[in-house]
Design a protein around this motif. Structure first.
Motif, short mmCIF file in Angstrom:
data_model
loop_
_atom_site.label_atom_id
_atom_site.label_comp_id
_atom_site.label_asym_id
_atom_site.label_seq_id
_atom_site.Cartn_x
_atom_site.Cartn_y
_atom_site.Cartn_z
N PRO A 181 32.58 43.36 43.36
CA PRO A 181 33.72 43.40 43.04
C PRO A 181 35.40 43.89 43.60
N VAL A 182 34.14 45.10 43.81
CA VAL A 182 35.56 46.32 44.52
C VAL A 182 36.05 45.77 45.30
N LEU A 239 35.50 43.05 46.81
CA LEU A 239 36.30 41.93 47.23
C LEU A 239 37.31 41.68 46.79
N ALA A 240 37.45 42.73 45.78
CA ALA A 240 38.76 42.72 45.73
C ALA A 240 40.15 43.00 47.37
N GLU A 241 39.61 44.01 47.00
CA GLU A 241 39.53 45.47 48.81
C GLU A 241 40.05 44.67 49.69
N ARG A 259 40.62 40.39 50.07
CA ARG A 259 41.37 40.14 49.29
C ARG A 259 42.90 40.20 49.15
N GLY A 260 43.05 42.02 48.85
CA GLY A 260 43.98 42.21 49.42
C GLY A 260 44.47 42.57 50.78
N ARG A 319 45.88 39.59 52.48
CA ARG A 319 46.74 38.88 51.24
C ARG A 319 48.61 39.86 52.10
N ASP A 339 48.17 33.57 45.52
CA ASP A 339 48.37 34.80 44.63
C ASP A 339 48.03 34.45 43.79
N ALA A 366 44.15 34.05 42.78
CA ALA A 366 43.83 36.09 43.05
C ALA A 366 43.98 35.95 42.11
#
Length: 103
Positions: free
Chosen positions: A20-21, A23-25, A27-28, A31, A98, A101
């Motif tokens: 999940p970390v 995945l968040a990176e 997406r970030g 974006r 956003d 997210a």
């Protein structure tokens, strides 16, 4: 316009796996890159700068299989610099991204 793109989600999931970390990176990073290119597009005052920013958005979208964004980027490529319709579409896409997210 609601951000719903199964191919985009599948691409991120394939790259991040069960992390999940990561995945968040991803997406970030997507974006941040998109926001930067939209800003460059907004500030473009000549055909060349507009075209380069629009093509970068299309390339980013293609990399992540974001089909809706590919269409919006193509619309910007076909438009004149500063086209408000193209910019509004890209801004709406980013705003919807956003919302997804965060929520």
């Amino acid at each position: 316009m609601a951000f719903e793109n199964a191919a985009f989600a599948a691409t991120l999931s394939a790259a991040a796996g069960d992390d999940p970390v990561l995945l968040a990176e991803l997406r970030g990073a997507f974006r941040e890159s998109l926001a930067q290119q939209i800003d460059l597009l907004r500030r473009a005052r000549c055909d060349g700068n507009w075209l380069i920013a629009a093509q970068r958005i299309k390339g980013l979208a293609a990399t992540f299989h974001a089909d809706e964004l590919i269409g919006l980027a193509q619309g910007a490529i076909d438009a004149a610099p500063g086209d408000p319709v193209a910019l509004r579409g890209l801004d709406a896409f980013l705003a919807d991204f956003d919302k997804v997210a965060v929520g």
